[in-house]
Design an enzyme around this catalytic site. Structure first.
Site, mmCIF file in Angstrom:
data_model
loop_
_atom_site.group_PDB
_atom_site.id
_atom_site.type_symbol
_atom_site.label_atom_id
_atom_site.label_comp_id
_atom_site.label_asym_id
_atom_site.label_seq_id
_atom_site.Cartn_x
_atom_site.Cartn_y
_atom_site.Cartn_z
ATOM 1 C CD GLU A 45 1.351 10.363 -0.110
ATOM 2 O OE1 GLU A 45 2.547 10.494 0.205
ATOM 3 O OE2 GLU A 45 0.981 9.714 -1.094
ATOM 4 C CG PHE A 93 2.982 -5.551 5.303
ATOM 5 C CD1 PHE A 93 2.609 -4.547 6.183
ATOM 6 C CD2 PHE A 93 4.132 -6.281 5.575
ATOM 7 C CE1 PHE A 93 3.368 -4.260 7.311
ATOM 8 C CE2 PHE A 93 4.896 -6.011 6.693
ATOM 9 C CZ PHE A 93 4.507 -4.996 7.569
ATOM 10 C CB VAL A 94 -3.478 -5.988 2.829
ATOM 11 C CG1 VAL A 94 -4.488 -5.716 1.721
ATOM 12 C CG2 VAL A 94 -3.517 -7.460 3.255
ATOM 13 C CE LYS A 95 3.363 -2.844 1.544
ATOM 14 N NZ LYS A 95 4.746 -2.643 1.043
ATOM 15 C CB SER A 101 2.579 8.556 2.760
ATOM 16 O OG SER A 101 3.560 9.430 2.292
ATOM 17 C CB THR A 111 5.908 -10.189 7.190
ATOM 18 O OG1 THR A 111 4.571 -9.684 7.221
ATOM 19 C CG2 THR A 111 6.747 -9.425 8.195
ATOM 20 N NE ARG A 122 20.142 -2.745 10.441
ATOM 21 C CZ ARG A 122 21.447 -2.479 10.343
ATOM 22 N NH1 ARG A 122 22.312 -3.478 10.148
ATOM 23 N NH2 ARG A 122 21.883 -1.240 10.441
ATOM 24 C CG ASP A 156 11.597 2.963 0.702
ATOM 25 O OD1 ASP A 156 12.478 3.824 0.604
ATOM 26 O OD2 ASP A 156 10.393 3.240 0.863
ATOM 27 C CD GLU A 191 6.929 1.524 -1.317
ATOM 28 O OE1 GLU A 191 5.969 0.917 -1.805
ATOM 29 O OE2 GLU A 191 6.826 2.411 -0.456
ATOM 30 C CB SER A 228 11.636 14.093 4.215
ATOM 31 O OG SER A 228 10.307 14.506 4.335
#
EC number: 6.3.2.4
Length: 367
Positions: A18, A186-188, A194, A226, A230, A304, A317, A328
């Site tokens: 980032e 989702f895989v993170k 970001s 998932t 919104r 979030d 998170e 931003s």
């Protein structure tokens, strides 16, 4: 230099993925900060981790970092009685390199994960934002979720795996994810921000690729179900008595809010304030503050959420050092709440000094 002005060191760049976002955030702050109140010095950290005094974010965005022999390379003196910067080649620095507070604008690893904060704590240097614990918990999605669960905050189902598990027994890992999470998921990477390294998997082949991709970035992976809903975000500001902004909504142009969608103009849009029932807004604001306090954040954070069609709230998170670019969400949501950008910078600096003074009042020994 005006002695009555606070000496602020704006610290930006860094080794993470980032890096460019950090430069843009620092550029916005540098342009907006009140020069009647602050004397501002800048330190840019290259992708190699070198610290350069006096470089400006706008110039770095355009031309990149200078070579070490073309700029003043500095280091922080770890002296709790007199924290200051010195140049490595003997150059003199303004005011002998001393400062009143450091304003870190480093997103991601080595800036937002507690490592930089630990360095500043060792030097007894005042700084803006969360401390070591809040920063590290805010960066590690696995430990963050564990703390959120301990506080009974609602989360999506998730599984945490180590890279060694994935690479050593991929079939077992795939089966476990399919049995406990299912598709799409989702895989993170656990410790990146970001949306770097994040993938959405709709079937086993995509899941296999997603695990391999995330494994490149971290030794620990988080796989989440998932949530259809919104994407709602809130900004939090404060120390012991934090407050939450009005909510904003992300309307991603792609299937999820990717790195490119956050920091480039590819069609994603922001709706501030988000159109929600007042009761939902109040719940979100309470929950955002609870999440902030759960990880022991300080100064600033963006929290979030997902809000489903039935107005069910799912916490996603917390980001303890959110972006400060012109698009931003963090500053935009405060602006919509009634705190303009320049005032927001003032408040963050004041909160950093407040936190520092509070810590000076604590004894660390009986002597």
């Amino acid at each position: 230099m005006d002695d009555h002005k606070l000496k602020v060191v704006l610290l930006f760049g860094g080794r993470s993925g980032e890096h460019e976002v950090s430069l843009n955030s620092a550029h916005s702050i540098y342009k907006a900060i009140d020069r009647n109140r602050y004397n501002v010095e800048t330190i840019g950290i290259s992708k190699q981790g070198q610290w350069f005094w006096g470089v400006l974010p706008e110039e770095l965005i355009k031309n990149g970092f200078p070579k070490p022999d073309e700029a003043i390379q500095v280091t922080l003196v770890i002296d709790p009685t007199n924290p200051h910067f010195i140049s490595l080649d003997g150059h003199s620095l303004p005011n002998q390199g001393t400062f009143d507070i450091i304003f870190p604008v480093l997103h991601g690893p080595y800036g937002e994960d507690g490592t930089l904060q630990g360095l500043l704590e060792m030097a007894n240097a005042p700084y803006v934002g969360s401390g070591v614990l809040g920063s590290s918990l805010g960066m590690d999605k696995d430990r963050m979720k564990a703390v959120f669960l301990e506080k009974h905050l609602p989360l999506a189902r998730y599984v945490t795996l180590l890279r060694s598990e994935v690479l050593g027994s991929m079939e077992t890992c795939l089966n476990r994810i399919e049995e406990t999470i299912g598709y799409p998921c989702f895989v993170k990477p656990a410790n990146l921000g970001s949306s770097v390294g994040i993938s959405k998997a709709h079937h086993r082949e995509e899941l296999l690729d997603a695990l391999k991709t995330a494994s490149v970035f971290d030794r620990k992976l988080v796989i989440e179900e998932t949530i259809i809903g919104r994407e709602i975000e809130l900004s939090v500001l404060g120390n012991d008595t934090p407050m939450a902004s009005v909510p904003g909504e992300i309307l991603p142009a792609e299937e999820f809010y990717t790195y490119e969608a956050k920091y480039s103009d590819i069609g994603s849009s922001l709706l501030i304030p988000a159109v929600l029932d007042e009761s939902v807004v109040k719940k979100l604001q309470v929950m955002a503050v609870e999440a902030f306090q759960a990880v022991e954040a300080n100064g600033l954070s963006r929290v979030d959420f997902f809000v489903t069609a039935e107005n069910e709230i799912i916490l996603n998170e917390i980001n303890t050092l959110p972006g400060f670019t012109e698009i931003s969400m963090y500053p935009k949501m405060w602006e919509a709440t009634g705190i303009p950008y320049k005032e927001l910078i003032d408040r963050l600096i004041s909160l950093g000094l407040e936190r520092f003074q509070d810590k000076q009042n604590c004894k660390i020994s009986l002597g």
